[in-house]
Write a protein that holds these residues in place. Structure first.
Motif, short mmCIF file in Angstrom:
data_model
loop_
_atom_site.label_atom_id
_atom_site.label_comp_id
_atom_site.label_asym_id
_atom_site.label_seq_id
_atom_site.Cartn_x
_atom_site.Cartn_y
_atom_site.Cartn_z
N LEU A 89 -23.07 51.39 37.48
CA LEU A 89 -23.87 50.93 36.46
C LEU A 89 -24.97 51.93 36.09
N LYS A 90 -25.28 52.35 35.04
CA LYS A 90 -26.46 52.96 34.55
C LYS A 90 -27.49 52.30 34.46
N LYS A 91 -28.77 52.69 33.86
CA LYS A 91 -29.87 51.56 33.78
C LYS A 91 -29.42 50.66 32.71
N ALA A 92 -28.90 50.97 31.63
CA ALA A 92 -28.51 50.10 30.55
C ALA A 92 -27.79 48.97 30.69
N GLY A 93 -26.51 49.57 31.91
CA GLY A 93 -25.64 48.67 32.47
C GLY A 93 -26.20 47.26 33.12
N PHE A 94 -27.32 47.65 33.83
CA PHE A 94 -27.85 46.66 34.48
C PHE A 94 -28.65 45.54 33.58
N GLU A 95 -29.37 46.26 32.62
CA GLU A 95 -29.77 45.54 31.59
C GLU A 95 -28.89 44.75 30.72
N PHE A 96 -27.55 45.10 30.54
CA PHE A 96 -26.62 44.62 29.85
C PHE A 96 -26.19 43.22 30.45
N ILE A 97 -25.91 43.41 31.87
CA ILE A 97 -25.25 42.45 32.58
C ILE A 97 -26.11 41.18 32.62
N GLU A 98 -27.55 41.42 32.79
CA GLU A 98 -28.76 40.49 32.92
C GLU A 98 -28.62 39.71 31.43
N GLU A 99 -28.57 40.47 30.32
CA GLU A 99 -28.26 39.65 29.09
C GLU A 99 -27.08 38.88 29.02
N MET A 100 -26.09 39.40 29.16
CA MET A 100 -24.76 39.05 29.11
C MET A 100 -24.91 37.56 29.86
N GLU A 101 -25.45 37.57 30.99
CA GLU A 101 -25.59 35.90 31.71
C GLU A 101 -26.41 35.32 30.94
N ASN A 102 -27.56 35.87 30.37
CA ASN A 102 -28.38 34.88 29.59
C ASN A 102 -27.71 34.33 28.49
N LEU A 103 -26.91 35.23 27.76
CA LEU A 103 -26.52 34.79 26.33
C LEU A 103 -25.10 33.75 26.86
N GLY A 104 -24.28 33.99 27.70
CA GLY A 104 -23.10 33.21 28.00
C GLY A 104 -21.86 34.03 27.66
#
Length: 321
Positions: free
Chosen positions: A156-171
């Motif tokens: 993952l790139k930096k944005a990828g790590f940010e995305f998986i955190e937000e994906m978990e938050n959103l559902g």
């Protein structure tokens, strides 16, 4: 036996057909998946992917067009099928004797690395997404062959790590199919919830970079995730040719191996119907039950078949959606 299939590309096929003037729809078509075929196959839920090829089209625009097709087709067939935004929607659809449709994205490049776009896709109904398809994007890397060498260690790139955190938050369910090996472990080590490999098989049986290693299968199982059996011949058999048929016998070999490595609860279905270009012994969605019949003959119990056909994925949806 009820069926939950974690991946098909039917909506993109409908869009592409309409782009060349064909009046193709979800009710009845010459593709592998339509309402009539799913009814015949006893489907509970189909995950429809909004797939886009970032090298051939504007990924965001194409994804939005596919999502528009999805919503219009589900609305046009609402007496037969309903959209899933939460687990309760699945239960309501069962009560109303309707199938369920869950929207996924196949190719995170459509978000352009922008969390705002991810949130907007969530508002449009997206509940699952692969971080990559077959190319590097803003989020990370697939397993790639570069200068004749297989490269597995770019994650993952930096944005990828940010995305998986937000994906978990959103559902939004994180889908690691098409992601690199390193990306798989990046997700494993930086998330808490179960995730899926919606359409991937066992690499130790068929040595394709899109398949999962035994260690990945074990780790996915330990997390409570599910991997969907992919019907594409090149992910099933090392000796495939372009004219090969995807065979039930090969599917059984993968199912038995994955069961031995990760247990029965890590296995689901991810046909990849309308996204694969080989002949398939399970010709289309209407024929899905022949897999269950074959599994019985090969020693799988009724309970094991139920878990693979729908219960494992349903339990994951209950936890995340």
């Amino acid at each position: 036996m009820k069926v939950i299939d974690m991946h098909c590309d039917t909506m993109k096929e409908i869009l592409d057909a309409r782009m060349i003037g064909k009046n193709t729809n979800l009710k009845k078509n010459n593709l592998s998946v339509d309402i009539e075929k799913m009814n015949q196959g006893n489907y509970m839920l189909q995950v429809f992917a909004a797939f886009t090829n970032m090298k051939e089209e504007d990924s965001t625009v194409n994804c939005l067009k596919t999502i528009d097709i999805f919503h219009n087709e589900i609305e046009a067939n609402k007496e037969h099928i309903g959209i899933v935004l939460s687990y309760n929607d699945i239960l309501k659809n069962i009560e109303q004797n309707r199938m369920s449709a869950l929207l996924s994205i196949e190719e995170g490049a459509c978000c352009k690395g922008d969390l705002g776009l991810l949130r907007n896709f969530y508002k449009l109904g997206v509940r699952m997404m692969t971080l990559t398809w077959n190319y590097e994007n803003e989020l990370g890397f697939p397993n790639e062959i570069i200068e004749s060498k297989l490269v597995l260690d770019r994650g993952l790139k930096k944005a990828g790590f940010e995305f998986i955190e937000e994906m978990e938050n959103l559902g939004i369910i994180i889908d690691v199919s098409h992601l690199s090996d390193a990306g798989f472990y990046d997700i494993l080590n930086n998330t808490k919830k179960p995730f899926v490999a919606s359409h991937s098989n066992a690499r130790s049986i068929c040595n394709h970079r899109r398949n999962m290693t035994d260690d990945m299968i074990k780790k996915l199982a330990d997390r409570g995730g599910v991997m969907g059996l992919n019907f594409y011949s090149c992910f099933l058999n090392n000796n495939y040719t372009s004219n090969d048929m995807s065979k039930l016998d090969d599917m059984i070999v993968h199912l038995k191996h994955i069961r031995n490595i990760g247990g029965i609860e890590v296995i689901g279905l991810g046909s990849d119907f309308d996204g694969i270009n080989c002949r398939v012994e399970i010709e289309n969605a209407s024929k899905m039950q022949i897999l269950g019949e074959k599994m019985k003959k090969e020693g799988f119990t009724e309970n094991e078949i139920e878990h693979i056909f729908y219960k494992n994925v349903l339990n994951l949806f209950k936890e995340i959606l």
